[in-house]
Design a protein around this motif. Structure first.
Motif, short mmCIF file in Angstrom:
data_model
loop_
_atom_site.label_atom_id
_atom_site.label_comp_id
_atom_site.label_asym_id
_atom_site.label_seq_id
_atom_site.Cartn_x
_atom_site.Cartn_y
_atom_site.Cartn_z
N ARG A 190 0.11 12.38 6.77
CA ARG A 190 -0.65 13.49 7.35
C ARG A 190 -0.09 14.83 6.91
NH1 ARG A 190 -1.21 10.64 13.19
NH2 ARG A 190 -3.04 9.41 12.69
N GLU A 191 1.23 14.94 6.90
CA GLU A 191 1.85 16.19 6.45
C GLU A 191 1.52 16.48 4.99
OE1 GLU A 191 6.05 16.11 7.26
OE2 GLU A 191 5.71 15.65 9.39
N TYR A 192 1.55 15.45 4.16
CA TYR A 192 1.23 15.64 2.74
C TYR A 192 -0.21 16.08 2.57
CZ TYR A 192 0.88 14.91 -2.24
OH TYR A 192 0.68 15.11 -3.59
N GLU A 193 -1.12 15.45 3.31
CA GLU A 193 -2.53 15.83 3.23
C GLU A 193 -2.75 17.28 3.64
OE1 GLU A 193 -5.54 12.18 3.88
OE2 GLU A 193 -4.42 12.73 5.66
N MET A 194 -2.07 17.71 4.68
CA MET A 194 -2.23 19.08 5.15
C MET A 194 -1.67 20.09 4.15
SD MET A 194 -1.43 18.53 9.20
CE MET A 194 -1.51 20.26 9.58
N ALA A 195 -0.64 19.70 3.44
CA ALA A 195 0.00 20.61 2.48
C ALA A 195 -0.78 20.70 1.17
CB ALA A 195 1.43 20.16 2.22
N HIS A 196 -1.64 19.74 0.93
CA HIS A 196 -2.36 19.72 -0.37
C HIS A 196 -3.81 19.83 -0.17
CE1 HIS A 196 1.60 18.15 -1.42
NE2 HIS A 196 1.38 18.76 -2.56
N ILE A 207 0.84 -1.21 0.00
CA ILE A 207 0.00 0.00 0.00
C ILE A 207 0.87 1.26 0.00
CG2 ILE A 207 -1.64 1.36 1.39
CD1 ILE A 207 -2.89 -0.99 -0.18
N CYS A 208 1.92 1.26 0.79
CA CYS A 208 2.81 2.43 0.83
C CYS A 208 3.48 2.66 -0.51
CB CYS A 208 3.86 2.25 1.92
SG CYS A 208 3.19 2.35 3.60
N ARG A 209 3.93 1.59 -1.15
CA ARG A 209 4.57 1.71 -2.46
C ARG A 209 3.58 2.28 -3.48
NH1 ARG A 209 5.53 -3.20 -3.16
NH2 ARG A 209 7.41 -3.26 -1.91
N LEU A 210 2.38 1.75 -3.51
CA LEU A 210 1.37 2.23 -4.45
C LEU A 210 0.99 3.68 -4.15
CD1 LEU A 210 -0.59 1.87 -6.77
CD2 LEU A 210 -2.17 0.75 -5.18
N THR A 211 0.85 4.01 -2.89
CA THR A 211 0.52 5.40 -2.52
C THR A 211 1.60 6.35 -3.01
OG1 THR A 211 -0.71 4.62 -0.60
CG2 THR A 211 -0.03 6.93 -0.59
N ASN A 257 0.49 12.57 -9.29
CA ASN A 257 -0.62 13.48 -8.98
C ASN A 257 -1.98 12.88 -9.32
OD1 ASN A 257 1.01 15.64 -8.00
ND2 ASN A 257 1.57 16.07 -10.12
N SER A 258 -2.16 11.63 -8.95
CA SER A 258 -3.41 10.93 -9.22
C SER A 258 -4.56 11.56 -8.44
CB SER A 258 -3.29 9.47 -8.83
OG SER A 258 -4.55 8.82 -8.85
N PRO A 259 -5.75 11.62 -9.03
CA PRO A 259 -6.91 12.12 -8.29
C PRO A 259 -7.35 11.17 -7.17
CG PRO A 259 -7.58 11.33 -10.45
CD PRO A 259 -6.08 11.29 -10.41
N ASN A 260 -6.78 9.97 -7.13
CA ASN A 260 -7.10 8.99 -6.10
C ASN A 260 -6.13 9.02 -4.92
OD1 ASN A 260 -9.34 7.73 -7.52
ND2 ASN A 260 -7.78 7.07 -8.97
N THR A 261 -5.21 9.95 -4.94
CA THR A 261 -4.19 10.01 -3.91
C THR A 261 -4.79 10.13 -2.51
OG1 THR A 261 -2.58 10.96 -5.44
CG2 THR A 261 -2.16 11.30 -3.10
N ASP A 262 -5.80 10.96 -2.35
CA ASP A 262 -6.37 11.17 -1.02
C ASP A 262 -6.93 9.88 -0.42
OD1 ASP A 262 -8.41 11.22 -2.98
OD2 ASP A 262 -9.71 12.45 -1.72
#
Length: 77
Positions: free
Chosen positions: A71-77, A14-18, A25-30
């Protein structure tokens, strides 16, 4: 210990795919960031059951760092 190894492998996948989704910049990243956090937390918690095994200690630390990075990535985007 079998559950721990299965969680390790699932979490790694899962981490590798994420990471790949983030890179393109996939729209499924979140969706995958949330899943990656959940899997990493589950993996770290399972590894905590095996405190005297060096691999599990390292794995739990890496998984917790992964949760923080998601979490940091989510907050930045």
């Amino acid at each position: 210990m079998k559950l721990c190894m299965i969680n390790d492998q699932d979490c790694s996948d899962i981490c590798r795919l994420t990471g790949q989704l983030v890179e393109r910049n996939s729209p499924n990243t979140d969706i995958f960031l949330k899943l990656c956090q959940q899997m990493s937390e589950r993996c770290a918690n399972e590894c905590d059951h095996h405190k005297n095994i060096a691999h599990c200690d390292k794995c739990a630390d890496a998984c917790r760092k992964c949760v923080d990075m998601c979490r940091e990535y989510e907050m930045a985007h």
